[in-house]
Scaffold this motif. Structure first.
Motif, PDB file in Angstrom:
ATOM      1  N   ASN A  16       0.844  -1.307  -0.010  1.00  0.00           N
ATOM      2  CA  ASN A  16      -0.039  -0.032   0.084  1.00  0.00           C
ATOM      3  C   ASN A  16       0.796   1.203  -0.099  1.00  0.00           C
ATOM      4  O   ASN A  16       0.408   2.231  -0.609  1.00  0.00           O
ATOM      5  N   ALA A  17       1.737   1.273   0.717  1.00  0.00           N
ATOM      6  CA  ALA A  17       2.723   2.348   0.841  1.00  0.00           C
ATOM      7  C   ALA A  17       3.410   2.711  -0.386  1.00  0.00           C
ATOM      8  O   ALA A  17       3.646   3.635  -1.028  1.00  0.00           O
ATOM      9  N   MET A  18       3.768   1.554  -1.135  1.00  0.00           N
ATOM     10  CA  MET A  18       4.539   1.480  -2.533  1.00  0.00           C
ATOM     11  C   MET A  18       3.689   2.112  -3.554  1.00  0.00           C
ATOM     12  O   MET A  18       4.095   2.949  -4.109  1.00  0.00           O
ATOM     13  N   ILE A  19       2.507   1.715  -3.419  1.00  0.00           N
ATOM     14  CA  ILE A  19       1.525   2.007  -4.365  1.00  0.00           C
ATOM     15  C   ILE A  19       1.414   3.656  -4.234  1.00  0.00           C
ATOM     16  O   ILE A  19       1.378   4.447  -5.212  1.00  0.00           O
ATOM     17  N   ALA A  20       1.016   4.069  -2.920  1.00  0.00           N
ATOM     18  CA  ALA A  20       1.011   5.515  -2.823  1.00  0.00           C
ATOM     19  C   ALA A  20       2.097   6.294  -2.964  1.00  0.00           C
ATOM     20  O   ALA A  20       1.945   7.269  -3.830  1.00  0.00           O
ATOM     21  N   GLY A  21       3.129   5.817  -2.752  1.00  0.00           N
ATOM     22  CA  GLY A  21       4.443   6.511  -3.233  1.00  0.00           C
ATOM     23  C   GLY A  21       4.526   6.577  -4.546  1.00  0.00           C
ATOM     24  O   GLY A  21       5.152   7.694  -5.068  1.00  0.00           O
ATOM     25  N   HIS A  31       9.141   3.968 -13.855  1.00  0.00           N
ATOM     26  CA  HIS A  31       9.091   2.589 -14.387  1.00  0.00           C
ATOM     27  C   HIS A  31       8.188   1.759 -13.437  1.00  0.00           C
ATOM     28  O   HIS A  31       8.000   0.772 -13.521  1.00  0.00           O
ATOM     29  N   ALA A  32       7.466   2.370 -12.654  1.00  0.00           N
ATOM     30  CA  ALA A  32       6.653   1.667 -11.392  1.00  0.00           C
ATOM     31  C   ALA A  32       5.345   1.267 -12.186  1.00  0.00           C
ATOM     32  O   ALA A  32       5.034   1.929 -13.019  1.00  0.00           O
ATOM     33  N   ASP A  33       5.240  -0.263 -11.911  1.00  0.00           N
ATOM     34  CA  ASP A  33       3.990  -0.653 -12.529  1.00  0.00           C
ATOM     35  C   ASP A  33       2.620  -0.480 -11.563  1.00  0.00           C
ATOM     36  O   ASP A  33       2.442  -1.678 -10.973  1.00  0.00           O
ATOM     37  N   VAL A  34       2.397   0.649 -11.331  1.00  0.00           N
ATOM     38  CA  VAL A  34       1.137   0.868 -10.427  1.00  0.00           C
ATOM     39  C   VAL A  34       0.021   0.022 -10.660  1.00  0.00           C
ATOM     40  O   VAL A  34      -0.680  -0.475  -9.879  1.00  0.00           O
ATOM     41  N   ARG A  41      -2.666  -6.639  -5.758  1.00  0.00           N
ATOM     42  CA  ARG A  41      -3.291  -6.278  -4.392  1.00  0.00           C
ATOM     43  C   ARG A  41      -4.746  -6.397  -4.309  1.00  0.00           C
ATOM     44  O   ARG A  41      -5.306  -6.953  -3.299  1.00  0.00           O
ATOM     45  N   THR A  42      -5.543  -6.130  -5.223  1.00  0.00           N
ATOM     46  CA  THR A  42      -6.938  -6.452  -5.391  1.00  0.00           C
ATOM     47  C   THR A  42      -7.271  -7.917  -5.482  1.00  0.00           C
ATOM     48  O   THR A  42      -8.023  -8.639  -4.684  1.00  0.00           O
TER      49      THR A  42
END
Length: 92
Positions: A16-21, A31-34, A41-42
């Motif tokens: 969750n923190a990584m997605i938010a960041g 290059h983050a694969d949000v 996560r879902t």
């Protein structure tokens, strides 16, 4: 460097923190694969919910099984007592 979390709750909190960041800083993490992380996560949330439902059902089934066993044991004890009375004149 910190170690990767070993506990489930800690791993989910990190996700969750990584997605938010990543969402708040797209230029820093180009290059983050949000969407991929959100989808996984879902998927985890869905399976976790299914697991909790299954555990609740298992608990209810276990309680019902225990009640059925208790009823069977009660009847068996009564039948054994009755058998003793029935055979009291001829114990052999």
């Amino acid at each position: 460097m910190p170690t990767f979390p070993k506990r489930e709750a800690d791993a989910v909190a990190l996700a969750n923190a990584m997605i938010a960041g990543f969402q708040q800083n797209p230029t820093v993490f180009p290059h983050a694969d949000v969407p991929g992380m959100q989808a996984l996560r879902t998927a985890y949330d869905t399976k976790k919910s299914e697991q909790l439902d299954a555990e609740a059902k298992a608990q209810l089934i276990t309680e019902a099984k225990d009640q059925a066993l208790a009823a069977l044991e009660d009847l068996m004890k009564n039948q054994l007592r009755q058998s003793e009375v029935d055979t009291s004149d001829d114990p052999v």
